[in-house]
Design an enzyme around this catalytic site. Sequence first.
Site, short mmCIF file in Angstrom:
data_model
loop_
_atom_site.label_atom_id
_atom_site.label_comp_id
_atom_site.label_asym_id
_atom_site.label_seq_id
_atom_site.Cartn_x
_atom_site.Cartn_y
_atom_site.Cartn_z
N SER A 73 0.83 -1.21 0.00
CA SER A 73 0.00 0.00 0.00
C SER A 73 0.86 1.25 0.00
CB SER A 73 -0.94 0.05 1.19
OG SER A 73 -1.67 1.28 1.15
N LYS B 127 -4.49 -6.73 3.48
CA LYS B 127 -4.48 -5.60 2.56
C LYS B 127 -5.90 -5.26 2.11
CE LYS B 127 -3.22 -2.34 -0.22
NZ LYS B 127 -3.53 -2.45 -1.59
N HIS C 206 -7.51 -3.39 4.88
CA HIS C 206 -6.90 -2.05 4.84
C HIS C 206 -7.64 -1.18 3.82
CE1 HIS C 206 -4.32 0.75 2.64
NE2 HIS C 206 -3.67 0.97 3.76
N ASN C 207 -7.88 -1.72 2.65
CA ASN C 207 -8.57 -0.95 1.61
C ASN C 207 -10.01 -0.66 2.00
OD1 ASN C 207 -6.17 -1.39 0.28
ND2 ASN C 207 -7.11 -1.94 -1.66
N GLU D 211 -9.90 2.14 4.24
CA GLU D 211 -9.60 3.32 3.41
C GLU D 211 -10.88 3.86 2.77
OE1 GLU D 211 -6.24 2.56 0.73
OE2 GLU D 211 -7.38 3.53 -0.86
#
Length: 499
Positions: free
Chosen positions: A139, A193, A196-197, A200
């Site tokens: 990222s 990940k 995480h997105n 986000e």
Amino acid sequence: MESAAAAAAAISRIGLAGLAVMGQNLALNIAEKGFPISVYNRTASRVDDTLHRAREEGGLPLTGHYDPRDFVLSIRRPRSIIILVKAGSPVDQTIATLARFLEPGDCIIDGGNEWYENTERRIAEVSASGLLYIGMGVSGGEDGARNGPSLMPGGSFQAYGNIQDVLAKVAAQVDDGPCVTYIGEGGSGNFVKMVHNGIEYGDMQLIAEAYDVLKNVGGLSNAELAATFADWNRGELESFLIEITADIFGVRDEFGEGELVDKILDKTGMKGTGKWTVQQAAELSIAAPTIAASLDSRYLSGLKEEREEADRVFKEVGVLGEALGRKRGIDKKALVDDVRQALYASKICSYAQGMNLLRAKSTEKGWNLNLGELARIWKGGCIIRAVFLDRIKKAYERNPRLANLMVDPEFAREMVQRQAAWRRVVGLAIEAGISTPGMSASLAYFDTYRRARLPANLVQAQRDLFGAHTYERVDRPGSFHTEWTKLARESKAGAGSLN
Ligand code: 2AM
């Protein structure tokens, strides 16, 4: 002897295949940290571009290869090859291209935004030839790849050991170390990940709502918005996304009057990791309403033509009366302060959802994820990097079994301190007809989670009435079924009416 030594010196420490923007930048980053790297791309021109950039940056130790065999043979054994191609079948094709020349003990590291189950399938497939595999979340976008991303490698621990030194130097550096850690087995790196997105998505939606309220209820100009976000970036909200938001408001439109932000079509794109996050949350029975609201908002934003038509229909029937829109005589300073607090409290709820999703998956898969450590490696390099992640790290260090971030004593205190402002902002937005799905979802999440008693008793009664699903009681053990309809009829005779 001499020529053998020369050949050995030419052998690269690591390889990277797939030289689009992310691949090129990561390769240059690795070379710049002093690790000789071989690069390869299906289409030759990207190899040339990368070589050109490596030369321009002062002769970085990077060698380009146009043939997959030459590429593989140029890398020291056990080989570690990062691939950065489009997720899905391009990854399988690239593995097939390279695997022919790889030897047992070599490792492929997929750095794309891959669905974690594809990584698990590939781990099993390549292990038949003795190859190792890592699925690594990367990222930080273009800039992060070049100057220090946050890295989330999962899969073969042995293979991680082979590249630990490289990753530690290439990753973003924060006060408590490099933004990389071994995540866990299988597809855990890709899964982390993905979440995480999802987080986000939530952060970006919440910021967009703060903007909407400040602009359309408070009447702030772009210059005032730029100053507000710049000011917020000096406090508890300090983060990459707040910082870039402040910058965006200051950029003028090159084609006309005013700022560029006002000329951008209000339709959000997406590539799928947010959707996967929400799907996984549903699969695992984890409430993730803030992240789901951000996904829904993107879907609704895509209906631009329908929304324009709806705007026309509702204006015609007069829905946009006096009650909606900008408030007269609003105290801008007080509103800015309230919105800041609402944004912070909403963010805590969103992170709590993401972390709980990670924990649920970790339990299901036996990944043994360390939530505090994940918060730490997100402190730098990545898109959600923020000062506040250090507090999350500390909350999980204080109590690794923390049921929910919101009940950590420090976060609990912060939520309580901000709840009045948070309720004012959501209330004001509702009154003004400005939707704040993320902030509202976060507030509802908080208000649901913190209540010892919910109206779920009534839902249970309904389920038992029409489906004999049974219910439990608060005052005695066991499961119960009641003949509701019969009893209701019997008691109707004596019932009075509401007065
Ligand atoms: P290309 O330059 O040859 O198109 C992003 O699209 C990156 O993924 C590019 O480096 C692209 O290579 C690569 N890529 C996409 N599909 C691929 C495939 N089927 N095989 C190999 N590389 C692929």
